[in-house]
Design a protein around this motif. Sequence first.
Motif, PDB file in Angstrom:
ATOM      1  N   LEU A   1       0.725  -1.274  -0.050  1.00 54.38           N
ATOM      2  CA  LEU A   1      -0.010   0.027   0.070  1.00 54.38           C
ATOM      3  C   LEU A   1       0.722   1.379   0.011  1.00 54.38           C
ATOM      4  CD1 LEU A   1      -2.871  -0.927   2.589  1.00 54.38           C
ATOM      5  CD2 LEU A   1      -3.037  -0.884   0.045  1.00 54.38           C
ATOM      6  N   ASN A   2       2.293   1.211  -0.350  1.00 54.72           N
ATOM      7  CA  ASN A   2       3.004   2.363  -0.480  1.00 54.72           C
ATOM      8  C   ASN A   2       2.784   3.265  -1.794  1.00 54.72           C
ATOM      9  OD1 ASN A   2       4.962   4.174   0.243  1.00 54.72           O
ATOM     10  ND2 ASN A   2       6.483   2.868  -0.423  1.00 54.72           N
ATOM     11  N   TYR A   3       1.531   3.915  -1.888  1.00 58.06           N
ATOM     12  CA  TYR A   3       1.150   4.411  -2.872  1.00 58.06           C
ATOM     13  C   TYR A   3       1.532   5.946  -3.011  1.00 58.06           C
ATOM     14  CZ  TYR A   3      -2.328   0.689  -4.538  1.00 58.06           C
ATOM     15  OH  TYR A   3      -2.780  -0.207  -4.834  1.00 58.06           O
ATOM     16  N   SER A   4       1.520   6.472  -4.331  1.00 55.81           N
ATOM     17  CA  SER A   4       1.945   7.799  -4.304  1.00 55.81           C
ATOM     18  C   SER A   4       0.275   8.406  -4.466  1.00 55.81           C
ATOM     19  CB  SER A   4       2.628   8.163  -5.600  1.00 55.81           C
ATOM     20  OG  SER A   4       1.685   7.791  -6.829  1.00 55.81           O
ATOM     21  N   ALA A   5       0.546   9.627  -4.394  1.00 58.36           N
ATOM     22  CA  ALA A   5      -0.683  10.553  -4.298  1.00 58.36           C
ATOM     23  C   ALA A   5      -1.602  10.100  -5.469  1.00 58.36           C
ATOM     24  CB  ALA A   5      -0.586  11.916  -4.335  1.00 58.36           C
ATOM     25  N   GLU A   6      -0.876  10.234  -6.731  1.00 59.39           N
ATOM     26  CA  GLU A   6      -1.662  10.001  -8.200  1.00 59.39           C
ATOM     27  C   GLU A   6      -2.078   8.545  -7.998  1.00 59.39           C
ATOM     28  OE1 GLU A   6       1.709  11.319  -7.386  1.00 59.39           O
ATOM     29  OE2 GLU A   6       0.750  13.409  -8.234  1.00 59.39           O
TER      30      GLU A   6
END
Length: 195
Positions: A55-60
């Motif tokens: 779940l290490n997502y960027s904002a985009e």
Amino acid sequence: MTYDQLDALGIDHKWLGPLEEVFNKYDISTPQRQACFIGQCAHESGNFKILQENLNYSAEGLMKTWPSRFPTKEIADQYARQPAKIAGKVYNGRLGNTSEEEAAKFLGRGLIQLTGKENYEHCGSGLGVDLVGNPDWLANPKYAALSAGWYWNKRNLNALADNMQIEEMTKKINGGSIGLEDRKAKINKVLDIIS
């Protein structure tokens, strides 16, 4: 399955025992059933390599993956690159999770990414093990495979595999048709190798 067949599929040998156990336990007993199971699991797990949701997502990435939960960059920026906080936002109040801590604890694991406390409870009960107390077991090949088999059986996917209803099977696994062409290609490759 044989080691040579696993080699041809690019799957580590450590999966032979767990796959055979799942095939026996859940009557995944024909080449079509086995090809569908392996192909779907290969797609879901990065070819049997990714056993825990990242779940290490960027904002985009957050806005693209969960547009209703992250409708603006301003909101997404508050969560970007914070896996526990993201889990709390997307999984709390769903799937049996009653807190942000539970949401982070019961994120997707296993070959088919079992997600949520309720699914961990039901799967653990079905397998006769405590997955709620030991959620990391689902990142171990034995339980990663058994949980996928449990889910496969629960969703009656052998019947769909018998008729090669790959799109319908995919909807029951991930709720949509994400990666459908890749899944078909993987299933056909497995079928060619094991038939």
